[in-house]
Every structure is written in structure tokens, then in C-alpha cells.
Design a protein around this motif. Structure first.
Motif, short mmCIF file in Angstrom:
data_model
loop_
_atom_site.label_atom_id
_atom_site.label_comp_id
_atom_site.label_asym_id
_atom_site.label_seq_id
_atom_site.Cartn_x
_atom_site.Cartn_y
_atom_site.Cartn_z
N PHE A 4 0.89 -1.18 -0.11
CA PHE A 4 -0.10 0.12 0.06
C PHE A 4 0.84 1.41 0.11
CE2 PHE A 4 -2.16 -3.38 2.23
CZ PHE A 4 -3.53 -3.27 1.53
N GLU A 6 0.83 5.14 0.67
CA GLU A 6 0.20 6.04 1.12
C GLU A 6 0.75 7.54 1.27
OE1 GLU A 6 -2.85 3.40 3.77
OE2 GLU A 6 -1.19 4.15 5.12
N SER A 40 -6.20 -0.58 -6.71
CA SER A 40 -7.20 0.17 -6.47
C SER A 40 -6.63 1.61 -5.78
CB SER A 40 -8.36 -0.13 -5.68
OG SER A 40 -7.95 -0.55 -4.08
N TYR A 42 -7.52 4.57 -3.04
CA TYR A 42 -8.60 4.95 -2.05
C TYR A 42 -8.29 6.20 -0.98
CZ TYR A 42 -4.86 2.65 0.82
OH TYR A 42 -3.56 2.56 1.48
N ARG A 44 -8.76 7.23 2.86
CA ARG A 44 -9.15 6.92 4.28
C ARG A 44 -9.04 8.22 5.24
NH1 ARG A 44 -5.31 2.51 6.62
NH2 ARG A 44 -3.97 4.37 6.39
N ILE A 53 -13.52 4.87 4.65
CA ILE A 53 -12.92 4.29 3.57
C ILE A 53 -13.52 4.46 2.13
CG2 ILE A 53 -11.44 2.80 2.46
CD1 ILE A 53 -10.96 1.50 5.31
N ASP A 55 -12.79 3.37 -1.56
CA ASP A 55 -12.02 2.79 -2.47
C ASP A 55 -12.59 2.53 -3.89
OD1 ASP A 55 -10.98 -0.10 -3.58
OD2 ASP A 55 -9.77 0.32 -2.04
N SER A 56 -11.87 2.78 -4.82
CA SER A 56 -12.17 2.58 -6.33
C SER A 56 -12.83 1.20 -6.68
CB SER A 56 -11.30 3.05 -7.10
OG SER A 56 -10.10 2.22 -7.21
N LYS A 57 -12.39 0.17 -5.76
CA LYS A 57 -13.09 -1.21 -6.35
C LYS A 57 -14.12 -1.55 -5.28
CE LYS A 57 -10.00 -4.13 -9.06
NZ LYS A 57 -9.19 -5.09 -9.05
N GLU A 58 -13.71 -1.44 -3.85
CA GLU A 58 -14.52 -2.00 -2.85
C GLU A 58 -15.74 -1.09 -2.33
OE1 GLU A 58 -12.22 -3.56 0.13
OE2 GLU A 58 -11.09 -4.69 -1.27
N LYS A 61 -16.88 2.14 2.96
CA LYS A 61 -16.66 1.18 4.06
C LYS A 61 -16.82 2.13 5.39
CE LYS A 61 -13.42 -1.48 2.89
NZ LYS A 61 -12.20 -2.51 3.10
N SER A 77 -3.51 0.88 -3.68
CA SER A 77 -3.38 -0.40 -3.33
C SER A 77 -2.93 -1.46 -4.49
CB SER A 77 -4.74 -1.23 -2.86
OG SER A 77 -4.72 -2.68 -2.71
#
Length: 87
Positions: A4, A6, A40, A42, A44, A53, A55-58, A61, A77
Motif C-alpha cells: 500500500f 500512502e 485500486s 482509496y 481513508r 474509506i 475505495d475505487s474497487k470496494e 466502508k 493498493s
């Protein structure tokens, strides 16, 4: 192993690479290390004990942590890669 990358406030380093091994052990290094195998992107945001969070894929959240903190992180990620024992 997953990586990751960041950038932001609240971590030990403004720009860091976090390594997450398959056995659950995590460690970090200052700066960007190794190639980016994009999975992806993200954002956070951690405010006190709540973590948001996007995230471009998930998708979106929301989680809660025991520890109280403030962080604003933009991250990338990387896809799962084989573990390198030299890291």
C-alpha cells in the motif's frame, strides 16, 4: 504480500509504503518502494475511533477502531505479489 502506497497526515511518514504479508505481519518503509502493480485507489479518513474509506474497487466502508486518532490518507493498493524475503 500486498503493498500500500500512502500519502497524507497521521501516519509515521507523510509518504510511505506499507507491506502486508500473507501471515498477517505488517511493516512500513518511508517513501515508495518497488513497482506499483495497481489494484485500486482509496481515501481513508480516520476521525477519533471512526474510519471512513472510499475505495475505487470496494466502494464505501465505515469501521470503528479501539484507538482514537486523526488521519487523512490518499493511497494506492497494489495487487498481491509473491513475498520477497529481502524486504
Amino acid at each position: 504480500m500486498r503493498k500500500f502506497f500512502e500519502l497524507g497526515f497521521g501516519n509515521n511518514h507523510f509518504l510511505r509504503t506499507e507491506f502486508e504479508r500473507s501471515d498477517g505481519i505488517e511493516y512500513e518503509k518511508k517513501g515508495v518502494h518497488g513497482p506499483i502493480n495497481f489494484n485500486s485507489v482509496y481515501v481513508r479518513i480516520w476521525i477519533r475511533q471512526k474510519v471512513f474509506i472510499l475505495d475505487s474497487k470496494e466502494g464505501f466502508k465505515k469501521t470503528c477502531k479501539k484507538r482514537s486518532d486523526f488521519k487523512f490518507i490518499l493511497g494506492i493498493s497494489s495487487k498481491e505479489i509473491e513475498e520477497d524475503n529481502n524486504e
